[in-house]
Motif scaffolding. Structure first.
Motif, short mmCIF file in Angstrom:
data_model
loop_
_atom_site.label_atom_id
_atom_site.label_comp_id
_atom_site.label_asym_id
_atom_site.label_seq_id
_atom_site.Cartn_x
_atom_site.Cartn_y
_atom_site.Cartn_z
N MET A 190 0.85 -1.18 0.00
CA MET A 190 0.00 0.00 0.00
C MET A 190 0.90 1.23 0.00
O MET A 190 2.09 1.15 0.30
N VAL A 191 0.32 2.38 -0.36
CA VAL A 191 1.09 3.62 -0.44
C VAL A 191 0.90 4.42 0.84
O VAL A 191 -0.23 4.68 1.26
N VAL A 192 2.02 4.79 1.46
CA VAL A 192 2.01 5.56 2.70
C VAL A 192 3.04 6.67 2.60
O VAL A 192 4.22 6.40 2.32
N ASP A 193 2.60 7.90 2.80
CA ASP A 193 3.52 9.05 2.79
C ASP A 193 4.38 9.10 1.53
O ASP A 193 5.59 9.36 1.58
N GLY A 194 3.77 8.81 0.39
CA GLY A 194 4.48 8.92 -0.87
C GLY A 194 5.44 7.80 -1.18
O GLY A 194 6.24 7.90 -2.12
N GLU A 195 5.37 6.70 -0.41
CA GLU A 195 6.22 5.55 -0.67
C GLU A 195 5.38 4.28 -0.70
O GLU A 195 4.31 4.23 -0.12
N LEU A 196 5.92 3.28 -1.38
CA LEU A 196 5.27 1.98 -1.40
C LEU A 196 5.74 1.17 -0.20
O LEU A 196 6.95 1.02 0.02
N VAL A 197 4.79 0.66 0.59
CA VAL A 197 5.14 -0.10 1.80
C VAL A 197 4.63 -1.53 1.65
O VAL A 197 3.46 -1.76 1.36
N CYS A 198 5.52 -2.49 1.85
CA CYS A 198 5.15 -3.90 1.83
C CYS A 198 4.45 -4.25 3.14
O CYS A 198 5.03 -4.10 4.22
N VAL A 199 3.21 -4.73 3.05
CA VAL A 199 2.47 -5.08 4.27
C VAL A 199 2.36 -6.60 4.46
O VAL A 199 1.99 -7.06 5.53
N ASP A 200 2.65 -7.37 3.43
CA ASP A 200 2.72 -8.82 3.58
C ASP A 200 3.52 -9.37 2.40
O ASP A 200 3.47 -8.83 1.29
N ALA A 201 4.26 -10.42 2.63
CA ALA A 201 5.11 -10.98 1.58
C ALA A 201 5.27 -12.48 1.77
O ALA A 201 5.14 -13.00 2.87
N ALA A 202 5.55 -13.15 0.66
CA ALA A 202 5.80 -14.60 0.70
C ALA A 202 6.75 -14.93 -0.44
O ALA A 202 6.74 -14.28 -1.49
N ALA A 203 7.57 -15.93 -0.23
CA ALA A 203 8.54 -16.30 -1.25
C ALA A 203 8.86 -17.78 -1.17
O ALA A 203 8.73 -18.40 -0.12
N VAL A 204 9.28 -18.32 -2.30
CA VAL A 204 9.82 -19.66 -2.36
C VAL A 204 11.30 -19.54 -2.00
O VAL A 204 12.06 -18.86 -2.69
N ARG A 205 11.70 -20.13 -0.89
CA ARG A 205 13.07 -19.98 -0.42
C ARG A 205 14.03 -20.83 -1.27
O ARG A 205 13.97 -22.04 -1.25
N ARG A 206 14.86 -20.11 -2.02
CA ARG A 206 15.86 -20.80 -2.81
C ARG A 206 16.93 -19.79 -3.19
O ARG A 206 16.70 -18.58 -3.16
N PRO A 207 18.12 -20.25 -3.56
CA PRO A 207 19.18 -19.33 -3.96
C PRO A 207 18.75 -18.48 -5.14
O PRO A 207 18.12 -18.96 -6.09
#
Length: 255
Positions: A106-123
């Motif tokens: 979401m956008v907060v104070d003119g910046e993009l803020v990550c509020v939730d994330a997920a990833a496949v853990r790999r190199p």
């Protein structure tokens, strides 16, 4: 006992909701019109909320906008709801389906803020966390947000923003960005073609909440594993997951 909407706390909440829901700073007169409250009441409560950092004065006018405390409250509320079992499970399912990093921002104070994330853990994977911030003009969700801003707010952003050129593909000129925003509005999604980080592409869509709050879903990947055309091909999948996350988010937050 005071009737609902007559007690001071109800009037205060109504004012906070009006300011938080607006896509631009509001004057006291506009707040009074939106809420149906008397001007003296609005003026008094707005001053109190500014004193407590819940609201803030807009730098170039007498209008008010969300202050630091209200902004932090909004972020915390979104993070809590998104981290409920179903929304976060859907985000993880998206990463498993595509095999790449996904985030909700979401956008907060003119910046993009990550509020939730997920990833496949790999190199070689992308690993960002909640609270990470990014620019608007060269990220998919940031550009999607800018493309749907009202003209007055967008013009103000162009006047005040510092549009750093992160790579040789970063768009910074107003004319080129405006033309790009027109394309984004027409297609309903936005992309990042190595514009923030060289060797990384991404695509994003809006999560269609009934409240019209702007929250976006995006996926990113190194070009070594997924080229730009392949990334854009993920738009239908993102739209499906965005719709499912919206339903889960509103269910978890009582919306």
């Amino acid at each position: 006992m005071a009737a609902m909407d007559d007690a001071p706390i109800d009037k205060t909440l109504i004012i906070m909701e009006a300011v938080a829901a607006s896509r631009r700073p509001l004057s006291v007169t506009e707040i009074a019109e939106l809420t149906g409250l008397a001007m003296p009441t609005v003026h008094r409560l707005v001053v109190q909320l500014i004193d407590r950092n819940v609201l803030a004065r807009h730098l170039s006018s007498k209008r008010v906008m969300p202050g630091a405390r209200l902004t932090r409250l909004g972020i915390d509320a979104v993070q809590t709801s998104l981290n409920a079992d179903q929304p976060h499970a859907l985000l993880k399912s998206l990463t498993i389906s595509l095999g790449e990093f996904a985030q909700i921002s979401m956008v907060v104070d003119g910046e993009l803020v990550c509020v939730d994330a997920a990833a496949v853990r790999r190199p070689g994977g992308l690993h960002l966390e909640q609270g990470n911030r990014g620019p608007l003009h060269c990220t998919s969700i940031g550009k999607l947000h800018l493309a749907h801003m009202p003209e007055e707010a967008l013009a103000q952003w162009f006047r005040s923003s510092t549009r750093r050129k992160f790579t040789n593909k970063t768009l910074t000129g107003e004319a080129r960005l405006r033309a790009h925003f027109n394309e984004i509005r027409a297609q309903g999604w936005a992309s990042c073609n190595e514009e923030w980080n060289a060797g990384v592409v991404g695509v994003g869509v809006r999560i269609p909440l009934r409240s019209n709050a702007f929250i976006g879903l995006c996926v990113s990947a190194p070009t070594a594993r997924m080229n730009y055309e392949q990334m854009v091909g993920n738009v239908p999948t993102l739209r499906k997951f965005a719709a499912d996350i919206a339903l889960a988010f509103e269910a978890s937050s009582g919306g």
